[in-house]
Design a protein around this motif. Sequence first.
Motif, short mmCIF file in Angstrom:
data_model
loop_
_atom_site.label_atom_id
_atom_site.label_comp_id
_atom_site.label_asym_id
_atom_site.label_seq_id
_atom_site.Cartn_x
_atom_site.Cartn_y
_atom_site.Cartn_z
N LEU A 154 47.61 9.55 -39.19
CA LEU A 154 46.35 10.02 -39.03
C LEU A 154 46.35 11.27 -39.91
O LEU A 154 47.37 12.06 -40.08
CB LEU A 154 46.53 10.66 -37.33
N PRO A 155 45.14 11.49 -40.36
CA PRO A 155 44.82 12.59 -41.38
C PRO A 155 44.69 13.92 -40.95
O PRO A 155 43.58 14.64 -41.36
CB PRO A 155 43.56 11.90 -42.42
N GLU B 266 34.20 -0.79 -39.81
CA GLU B 266 33.01 -1.39 -39.03
C GLU B 266 32.72 -0.80 -37.56
O GLU B 266 31.52 -0.52 -37.24
CB GLU B 266 33.17 -3.04 -38.94
N LEU B 267 33.90 -0.32 -37.06
CA LEU B 267 33.89 -0.09 -35.56
C LEU B 267 33.50 1.19 -35.64
O LEU B 267 32.55 1.94 -34.88
CB LEU B 267 35.08 -0.23 -34.96
N VAL B 268 34.04 2.13 -36.49
CA VAL B 268 33.84 3.62 -36.93
C VAL B 268 32.32 3.70 -37.14
O VAL B 268 31.62 4.83 -36.67
CB VAL B 268 34.73 4.15 -37.95
N ASP B 269 31.81 3.01 -38.03
CA ASP B 269 30.50 2.98 -38.49
C ASP B 269 29.48 2.87 -37.11
O ASP B 269 28.52 3.39 -37.04
CB ASP B 269 30.07 1.85 -39.50
N ALA B 270 29.96 1.73 -36.29
CA ALA B 270 29.06 1.53 -35.05
C ALA B 270 29.06 2.99 -33.95
O ALA B 270 27.96 3.07 -33.46
CB ALA B 270 29.73 0.09 -34.39
N ALA B 271 30.41 3.47 -34.09
CA ALA B 271 30.51 4.50 -33.40
C ALA B 271 29.72 5.69 -33.81
O ALA B 271 29.00 6.39 -32.99
CB ALA B 271 31.93 5.27 -33.11
N ALA C 128 36.45 10.89 -33.62
CA ALA C 128 36.63 9.41 -33.11
C ALA C 128 37.29 8.89 -34.20
O ALA C 128 36.87 9.04 -35.48
CB ALA C 128 35.13 8.74 -32.67
N VAL C 129 38.39 8.22 -34.03
CA VAL C 129 39.22 7.49 -35.17
C VAL C 129 39.55 6.16 -34.74
O VAL C 129 39.89 5.76 -33.60
CB VAL C 129 40.70 8.26 -35.22
N ASP C 130 39.41 5.27 -35.63
CA ASP C 130 39.76 3.73 -35.40
C ASP C 130 40.06 3.45 -36.74
O ASP C 130 39.94 3.84 -37.91
CB ASP C 130 38.75 2.93 -34.87
N TYR D 186 34.00 11.57 -37.55
CA TYR D 186 34.51 10.28 -37.35
C TYR D 186 35.44 9.88 -38.74
O TYR D 186 35.13 10.41 -39.69
CB TYR D 186 33.26 9.20 -37.72
N ILE D 187 36.55 9.36 -38.22
CA ILE D 187 37.36 8.99 -39.52
C ILE D 187 38.07 7.66 -39.22
O ILE D 187 38.33 7.09 -38.16
CB ILE D 187 38.63 10.07 -39.41
N VAL D 188 38.13 6.91 -40.39
CA VAL D 188 38.88 5.67 -40.53
C VAL D 188 40.34 5.66 -40.71
O VAL D 188 40.73 6.38 -41.93
CB VAL D 188 38.33 4.78 -41.24
#
Length: 233
Positions: A98-99, A76-81, A70-72, A90-92
Amino acid sequence: MTVGDDQKHWSRFAREWIDWARSPDHDAFWAYQSAFAEFVGAGSGELLDIGCGEGRVARTLKPLGYRITAVDAVAELVDAAKGAESAADYIVAPATDLPFATGSFDTVISYNMLMDVEDLPAAVREFRRVLRDDGTLVISIVHPLADLQTIGAGDNYFERRKFETEAKGNGLTMHFSGWTQSLERYASALEAAGLGITSLREPLPEITPAREHLAQWQRLPLFLWMKARVISG
Ligand SMILES: C[S@@+](CC[C@H](N)C(=O)[O-])C[C@H]1O[C@@H](n2cnc3c(N)ncnc32)[C@H](O)[C@@H]1O
């Protein structure tokens, strides 16, 4: 890396989005999620959910069998996911940078985020880069016909138009910001990235007593779903 206006907007309203997206039957997602899972279909391999928000799309697709990243752009949204165990990784990161190595994913999902992205062609090029040559890109957007409901007298369908709206309901508020654009702009971005549309759906909402407010979307299309595959490059 510069922080785009899209990232700034979603960082500012991340808390609002978490509450909005997690309130059952509040927005349209709940009436379409089963049909979307069916559209994606059961499978295996690596799946990337880009613009994952608080993670509800990943949670919907998890039972289908994929290993989900999951990427955003918004931490804060990635932490919630992550807190809701939505995916495996999970990646910010912004959609345009994209990394991941080229060809890392069997399936790339972009669910209702391309309207928010500043540089649509660059994002779609990046989706194609991280997709395997035999992979599938799955896109959901707000249907450009649905946007015509709010088109102003001076607006032009063919021009990309910025929107800023404040939606309210059930004691919740959400500030949306993004771009309304023609169907051809989406199709051109796919074509320029060497992707061809292989499936197209105009899904209907699943109406229950709690979702009567969505009944109009049985007459008009709210979302447009597409699958695309590599055809060149
Ligand atoms: C309408 S929300 C959809 C979230 C999720 N896909 C869902 O349907 O619940 C749009 C999401 O796109 C993300 N987003 C916007 N611009 C982005 C960008 N340039 N790169 C990555 N994510 C972005 C926002 O942070 C937000 O989480």
